[in-house]
Design an enzyme around this catalytic site. Sequence first.
Site, PDB file in Angstrom:
ATOM      1  N   GLU A  33      49.257  33.328  30.206  1.00 31.84           N
ATOM      2  CA  GLU A  33      48.697  31.976  30.401  1.00 31.84           C
ATOM      3  C   GLU A  33      47.670  32.015  31.533  1.00 31.84           C
ATOM      4  OE1 GLU A  33      49.033  29.652  27.840  1.00 31.84           O
ATOM      5  OE2 GLU A  33      51.188  29.844  28.155  1.00 31.84           O
ATOM      6  N   THR A  35      44.980  33.563  31.502  1.00 27.95           N
ATOM      7  CA  THR A  35      44.336  34.876  31.560  1.00 27.95           C
ATOM      8  C   THR A  35      43.047  34.906  30.755  1.00 27.95           C
ATOM      9  OG1 THR A  35      45.759  35.542  29.731  1.00 27.95           O
ATOM     10  CG2 THR A  35      46.449  36.212  31.951  1.00 27.95           C
ATOM     11  N   ASP A  36      42.874  33.975  29.807  1.00 24.81           N
ATOM     12  CA  ASP A  36      41.728  34.098  28.890  1.00 24.81           C
ATOM     13  C   ASP A  36      40.389  33.992  29.618  1.00 24.81           C
ATOM     14  OD1 ASP A  36      42.089  31.330  29.256  1.00 24.81           O
ATOM     15  OD2 ASP A  36      41.900  30.826  27.125  1.00 24.81           O
ATOM     16  N   SER A  67      42.719   9.745  10.430  1.00 24.14           N
ATOM     17  CA  SER A  67      43.884  10.561  10.754  1.00 24.14           C
ATOM     18  C   SER A  67      45.139   9.730  10.625  1.00 24.14           C
ATOM     19  CB  SER A  67      43.781  11.102  12.178  1.00 24.14           C
ATOM     20  OG  SER A  67      45.022  11.661  12.577  1.00 24.14           O
ATOM     21  N   GLY A 122      48.456  16.945  21.840  1.00 25.14           N
ATOM     22  CA  GLY A 122      48.330  16.880  23.294  1.00 25.14           C
ATOM     23  C   GLY A 122      49.490  17.510  24.030  1.00 25.14           C
ATOM     24  N   LEU A 125      50.146  22.884  22.178  1.00 27.95           N
ATOM     25  CA  LEU A 125      50.304  23.730  20.987  1.00 27.95           C
ATOM     26  C   LEU A 125      49.011  23.786  20.183  1.00 27.95           C
ATOM     27  CD1 LEU A 125      53.867  22.590  19.812  1.00 27.95           C
ATOM     28  CD2 LEU A 125      53.261  24.617  21.165  1.00 27.95           C
ATOM     29  N   SER A 127      46.782  21.457  19.067  1.00 24.48           N
ATOM     30  CA  SER A 127      46.447  20.550  17.962  1.00 24.48           C
ATOM     31  C   SER A 127      44.940  20.344  17.868  1.00 24.48           C
ATOM     32  CB  SER A 127      47.148  19.204  18.149  1.00 24.48           C
ATOM     33  OG  SER A 127      46.538  18.448  19.186  1.00 24.48           O
ATOM     34  N   ASP A 169      42.957  29.775  21.669  1.00 23.40           N
ATOM     35  CA  ASP A 169      43.431  28.978  20.546  1.00 23.40           C
ATOM     36  C   ASP A 169      42.705  29.363  19.257  1.00 23.40           C
ATOM     37  OD1 ASP A 169      44.738  27.822  22.620  1.00 23.40           O
ATOM     38  OD2 ASP A 169      43.720  25.884  22.499  1.00 23.40           O
TER      39      ASP A 169
HETATM   40  P1  ADP Z   1      46.476  20.151  22.459  1.00 22.21           P
HETATM   41  O1  ADP Z   1      45.361  20.946  21.859  1.00 22.21           O
HETATM   42  O2  ADP Z   1      47.284  20.933  23.429  1.00 22.21           O
HETATM   43  O3  ADP Z   1      47.337  19.459  21.447  1.00 22.21           O
HETATM   44  P2  ADP Z   1      44.264  18.648  23.529  1.00 22.21           P
HETATM   45  O4  ADP Z   1      44.174  17.632  24.622  1.00 22.21           O
HETATM   46  O5  ADP Z   1      43.444  19.873  23.635  1.00 22.21           O
HETATM   47  O6  ADP Z   1      45.815  19.012  23.356  1.00 22.21           O
HETATM   48  O7  ADP Z   1      43.910  17.955  22.158  1.00 22.21           O
HETATM   49  C1  ADP Z   1      44.530  16.748  21.792  1.00 22.21           C
HETATM   50  C2  ADP Z   1      43.488  15.818  21.217  1.00 22.21           C
HETATM   51  O8  ADP Z   1      43.035  16.344  19.947  1.00 22.21           O
HETATM   52  C3  ADP Z   1      44.002  14.446  20.918  1.00 22.21           C
HETATM   53  O9  ADP Z   1      43.910  13.613  22.075  1.00 22.21           O
HETATM   54  C4  ADP Z   1      43.084  13.978  19.807  1.00 22.21           C
HETATM   55  O10 ADP Z   1      41.854  13.555  20.346  1.00 22.21           O
HETATM   56  C5  ADP Z   1      42.817  15.270  19.048  1.00 22.21           C
HETATM   57  N1  ADP Z   1      43.736  15.466  17.902  1.00 22.21           N
HETATM   58  C6  ADP Z   1      44.551  16.519  17.700  1.00 22.21           C
HETATM   59  N2  ADP Z   1      45.253  16.376  16.550  1.00 22.21           N
HETATM   60  C7  ADP Z   1      44.871  15.211  16.009  1.00 22.21           C
HETATM   61  C8  ADP Z   1      45.241  14.491  14.814  1.00 22.21           C
HETATM   62  N3  ADP Z   1      46.145  14.961  13.941  1.00 22.21           N
HETATM   63  N4  ADP Z   1      44.636  13.291  14.583  1.00 22.21           N
HETATM   64  C9  ADP Z   1      43.727  12.811  15.451  1.00 22.21           C
HETATM   65  N5  ADP Z   1      43.343  13.440  16.573  1.00 22.21           N
HETATM   66  C10 ADP Z   1      43.908  14.612  16.876  1.00 22.21           C
HETATM   67 MG    MG Z   2      43.692  21.758  22.832  1.00 20.94          MG
END
Ligand code: ADP
Ligand code: MG
Length: 368
Positions: A33, A35-36, A67, A122, A125, A127, A169
Amino acid sequence: VSAGPVADAFAAAYGTAPEGVWQAPGRATLVGEHTDYNQGLAITFAIDRCTLVAARRRADGRVRVRSTAEPGVPPGARLADLAPGRVRGWPAYPLGALWALGRAGAPVPGLDLLVHSTVPVGRGLSSSAALTMAVAAAALDLGGGEADLVAACQQAENAFVGAPTGLMDQLTLARAQPGRALLIDFQSLTVELLPLDVGPLVVVDTGVSHRNDDGTYAERRQACEAAAAVLGVASLRAVATTDALGTLTGTLGRRARHVVTENERVRHAAGLLRATPADRGTLGAVLDASHRSLRDDYEVSWPEADATVDAARDAGAAGARMVGAGGGGCCLALGAPAGAVAGAVRRALGPGPSAFAVAPGGGAGRLA
Ligand code: ADP
Ligand code: MG
């Protein structure tokens, strides 16, 4: 994963069936973590949860995106009008992916998009990368073009959304294979696939969201650059052992020590994984040591994560650690069943957090 429900949701939203469904997984970090951005090493894997995107081309060069995780219908956008800073909120991720593909020279069609994710949003993981990569994969396939998905998705987050994240990621989501972990070298940008045969892996969502933009992440990056400058090296990757950190004291010394020892832990863990079945007890100790380093030297853990790591060990885990950049998000526990970990975490933290088993899954691509 089934494409049916997201295709049905698309039809309900847009009144017609999608042309296809694409997916990109979430990711967990086994060890490695922060390290990238130090040209270091990490071991990651794709989890068996993903973001699905149903898509259909439009002839008018416009994009609509919805979404299931977000209420309301965002305004449509013209592809030709996309520029960094112009799109607010979550649609910046999918639209940023299309913008980045266009900048990379790929033909990008107008699109209707519907997003549905089983990756907690958020929570460290990834997302965000799952969303951008699933959209980029859909646009590339439907546009009939070719582009570097990893680079485009990094551009989408860095330049369009404005989140200063590394390549971990995107590389993981693009290159993951079922049953494998990825040993990533961020200096050479090479990936070695390793067997990930270590028994139960459990993710605990601590119920606390992290933020990329509260200044902590940028401050840690700057500290690493400052430490490298004091040591006269291009990056902390060039520091092989903590012996070489002698001239660094105080906060800078601790930040650098995390990076140097984390790279050592990644090398150690890679050696353990190469020998199957891996020595789970020793690997668990590596995870524990990584968590302590992130907590004490890098200072990016959070109270619920520390409590989760302790609870996981009470539940019989061989080791556990926070996952992601820190300040909120998830933990990973190794070697105890999800039910036992969930029970111990509930006793320690109440009903807020959730725990679920994960298995190393495959990378992004077309689902249907
Ligand atoms: P992580 O990547 O760790 O989950 P981030 O803060 O980098 O957290 O990204 C989260 C953001 O990505 C959310 O606040 C939203 O803007 C967007 N996001 C991720 N998945 C979705 C989804 N399924 N629908 C809508 N927005 C999403
Ligand atoms: Mg992210």
